[in-house]
Write a protein that holds these residues in place. Structure first.
Motif, mmCIF file in Angstrom:
data_model
loop_
_atom_site.group_PDB
_atom_site.id
_atom_site.type_symbol
_atom_site.label_atom_id
_atom_site.label_comp_id
_atom_site.label_asym_id
_atom_site.label_seq_id
_atom_site.Cartn_x
_atom_site.Cartn_y
_atom_site.Cartn_z
ATOM 1 N N VAL A 4 0.843 -1.202 0.000
ATOM 2 C CA VAL A 4 0.000 0.000 0.000
ATOM 3 C C VAL A 4 0.874 1.246 0.000
ATOM 4 O O VAL A 4 0.618 2.207 -0.745
ATOM 5 N N THR A 5 1.927 1.240 0.806
ATOM 6 C CA THR A 5 2.851 2.368 0.836
ATOM 7 C C THR A 5 3.539 2.534 -0.506
ATOM 8 O O THR A 5 3.684 3.655 -1.019
ATOM 9 N N HIS A 6 3.986 1.418 -1.092
ATOM 10 C CA HIS A 6 4.622 1.503 -2.413
ATOM 11 C C HIS A 6 3.669 2.099 -3.442
ATOM 12 O O HIS A 6 4.065 2.936 -4.270
ATOM 13 N N ALA A 7 2.418 1.673 -3.407
ATOM 14 C CA ALA A 7 1.433 2.183 -4.368
ATOM 15 C C ALA A 7 1.232 3.687 -4.198
ATOM 16 O O ALA A 7 1.225 4.442 -5.179
ATOM 17 N N ALA A 8 1.046 4.125 -2.956
ATOM 18 C CA ALA A 8 0.814 5.548 -2.706
ATOM 19 C C ALA A 8 2.010 6.390 -3.111
ATOM 20 O O ALA A 8 1.856 7.473 -3.708
ATOM 21 N N LEU A 9 3.216 5.921 -2.809
ATOM 22 C CA LEU A 9 4.418 6.650 -3.212
ATOM 23 C C LEU A 9 4.529 6.722 -4.727
ATOM 24 O O LEU A 9 4.883 7.768 -5.294
ATOM 25 N N PRO A 141 -1.376 9.229 5.978
ATOM 26 C CA PRO A 141 -1.361 10.574 5.390
ATOM 27 C C PRO A 141 -0.864 10.566 3.947
ATOM 28 O O PRO A 141 -1.386 11.297 3.095
ATOM 29 N N LEU A 142 0.148 9.729 3.672
ATOM 30 C CA LEU A 142 0.659 9.601 2.310
ATOM 31 C C LEU A 142 -0.431 9.124 1.359
ATOM 32 O O LEU A 142 -0.617 9.686 0.265
ATOM 33 N N LEU A 143 -1.186 8.111 1.770
ATOM 34 C CA LEU A 143 -2.234 7.544 0.923
ATOM 35 C C LEU A 143 -3.349 8.554 0.672
ATOM 36 O O LEU A 143 -3.824 8.709 -0.467
ATOM 37 N N VAL A 144 -3.776 9.239 1.725
ATOM 38 C CA VAL A 144 -4.842 10.237 1.575
ATOM 39 C C VAL A 144 -4.415 11.337 0.597
ATOM 40 O O VAL A 144 -5.172 11.723 -0.302
ATOM 41 N N LEU A 145 -3.217 11.853 0.752
ATOM 42 C CA LEU A 145 -2.737 12.922 -0.129
ATOM 43 C C LEU A 145 -2.565 12.424 -1.565
ATOM 44 O O LEU A 145 -2.875 13.155 -2.520
ATOM 45 N N ALA A 146 -2.090 11.188 -1.729
ATOM 46 C CA ALA A 146 -1.906 10.654 -3.079
ATOM 47 C C ALA A 146 -3.243 10.472 -3.799
ATOM 48 O O ALA A 146 -3.389 10.808 -4.981
ATOM 49 N N VAL A 147 -4.240 9.952 -3.083
ATOM 50 C CA VAL A 147 -5.569 9.772 -3.694
ATOM 51 C C VAL A 147 -6.192 11.126 -4.027
ATOM 52 O O VAL A 147 -6.778 11.313 -5.115
ATOM 53 N N MET A 148 -6.063 12.089 -3.130
ATOM 54 C CA MET A 148 -6.583 13.431 -3.400
ATOM 55 C C MET A 148 -5.873 14.060 -4.602
ATOM 56 O O MET A 148 -6.510 14.719 -5.443
ATOM 57 N N ALA A 149 -4.566 13.850 -4.706
ATOM 58 C CA ALA A 149 -3.815 14.397 -5.841
ATOM 59 C C ALA A 149 -4.302 13.799 -7.156
ATOM 60 O O ALA A 149 -4.410 14.508 -8.173
ATOM 61 N N LEU A 157 -0.497 18.605 -4.407
ATOM 62 C CA LEU A 157 -0.829 17.632 -3.368
ATOM 63 C C LEU A 157 0.079 16.408 -3.443
ATOM 64 O O LEU A 157 0.442 15.836 -2.409
ATOM 65 N N ALA A 158 0.437 16.017 -4.664
ATOM 66 C CA ALA A 158 1.363 14.895 -4.814
ATOM 67 C C ALA A 158 2.720 15.233 -4.196
ATOM 68 O O ALA A 158 3.347 14.391 -3.540
ATOM 69 N N THR A 159 3.162 16.452 -4.374
ATOM 70 C CA THR A 159 4.431 16.890 -3.776
ATOM 71 C C THR A 159 4.330 16.894 -2.261
ATOM 72 O O THR A 159 5.271 16.486 -1.560
ATOM 73 N N TYR A 160 3.185 17.330 -1.723
ATOM 74 C CA TYR A 160 2.986 17.303 -0.272
ATOM 75 C C TYR A 160 3.074 15.869 0.257
ATOM 76 O O TYR A 160 3.626 15.622 1.343
ATOM 77 N N ALA A 161 2.513 14.932 -0.491
ATOM 78 C CA ALA A 161 2.574 13.522 -0.080
ATOM 79 C C ALA A 161 4.019 13.045 0.008
ATOM 80 O O ALA A 161 4.420 12.381 0.977
ATOM 81 N N LEU A 162 4.818 13.373 -1.006
ATOM 82 C CA LEU A 162 6.222 12.964 -1.006
ATOM 83 C C LEU A 162 7.000 13.648 0.117
ATOM 84 O O LEU A 162 7.871 13.035 0.753
ATOM 85 N N LEU A 163 6.685 14.928 0.352
ATOM 86 C CA LEU A 163 7.362 15.653 1.427
ATOM 87 C C LEU A 163 7.029 15.043 2.793
ATOM 88 O O LEU A 163 7.899 14.958 3.667
#
Length: 343
Positions: A4-9, A141-149, A157-163
């Protein structure tokens, strides 16, 4: 790290680098596929070889050299899927695929298992020990931001997820350094000079750590409660004998059993414990256990003195015993009365 983490990243990285004016969804899918692809090594196994899965997991599929292969395959498959709707070509998806694969490699390098990042130049397994295999505080938090992006087509938002993930991993690096420094201080106060020492995070947190060190032929483990801006506390756990080439009960040199132990030792990096059973020895990987205070390895190889391959088996011990969850909770919360403060 978990998938799941790999997917979101991967999704976040693909959206962050997608070509301006191009398909955000295509970039996200290409990066997602590339971010999951290295774990296809789970299919490299053999019923005839008990260590086949260990030998190939996080091997060439997790190397920087193999990244372009995953990027190209993911870009090509995604382009086939999106061609009719978005007229997307594989070339514009190659970069999202490349960064998606990169996130997988770097993320796995942050954990304790070991990843052959520089294959084929070296088969050294790099493990930075700054993140657990599963950590909900890092992932959610990473997953939520990635899906929103993805839903909003938002590179920001994708950059926020990576940060977020980068900041959390940086916290892990700092916590790891504090934990290791504390246990070295504690050992020095007792005039113990360990031959080897490692500190590793426990599941889904950066506050409870497992320390392992080798001294006088024995492995010692300990639990470290390491809250930021507070003194580290420690519980000395169990100990176990270290395996060596001279351990009693070893299979004959150059036998198939000896080859299995040598193969297992390459995977463990020499962090081998030693135990006996009726008619056999157990060589375990002392780095990993169900509890940070336990010296019972999650996986071992069992070899009989005869040295035949039929007598060599892989032993997995991932079961929880009665009370283990409560014991882990007491260690994590700090309520275990055995904790002593390291000054």
């Amino acid at each position: 790290m978990d998938n799941v983490t790999h997917a979101a990243l991967g999704i976040a990285a693909g959206i962050a680098v997608h070509r301006r004016g191009g398909s955000v969804s295509a970039a996200a899918v290409a990066a997602l596929l590339a971010a999951e692809a290295p774990d296809l090594d789970v299919f490299l196994r053999s019923a005839a070889d008990p260590l086949e899965a260990f030998r190939w997991h996080r091997h060439f599929t997790h190397s920087f050299a193999f990244m372009p292969v995953w990027a190209l395959l993911s870009a090509w498959l995604t382009a086939l899927f999106f061609r009719r709707r978005h007229n997307v070509g594989w070339r514009e998806l190659f970069l999202p695929g490349l960064v998606g694969a990169l996130t997988h490699l770097l993320c796995d390098g942050c954990t304790s298992y070991g990843t052959m990042l520089l294959w084929p130049f070296t088969e050294t397994r790099y493990a930075w020990d700054c993140l657990p295999i599963v950590d909900l505080l890092a992932t959610l938090p990473l997953l939520v931001l990635a899906v929103m992006a993805w839903r909003r087509h938002s590179p920001r938002l994708a950059t926020y997820a990576l940060l977020w993930f980068g900041a959390y991993a940086s916290l892990g690096v700092w916590q790891h350094a504090r934990a290791e420094r504390s246990v070295r201080t504690w050992l020095a106060q007792r005039n113990i000079e360990p031959e080897r020492l490692a500190v590793k995070p426990t599941i889904s947190n950066l506050f409870l750590w497992r320390a392992i060190w080798l001294n006088d032929g024995r492995w010692q483990v300990a639990a470290l409660r390491n809250l930021p801006f507070t003194s580290t506390r420690l519980i000395v756990g169990e100990s176990r004998a270290a395996w060596s080439a001279n351990s009693v009960g070893n299979p004959p040199a150059y036998s198939e059993g000896a080859h299995v132990i040598a193969d297992f030792s390459r995977f463990t990096g020499g962090w081998n414990s030693y135990d006996t059973q009726p008619g056999a020895i157990l060589v375990g990987d002392i780095r990993f256990a169900m509890l940070p205070t336990s010296s019972k390895p999650l996986w071992s190889v069992r070899c009989a003195p005869g040295g035949s391959l039929a007598e060599a088996t892989l032993v997995m011990d991932r079961g929880l015993q009665d009370g283990d969850l409560a014991r882990f909770g007491a260690l994590l919360s700090g309520s275990d009365s055995r904790f002593i403060e390291i000054k």
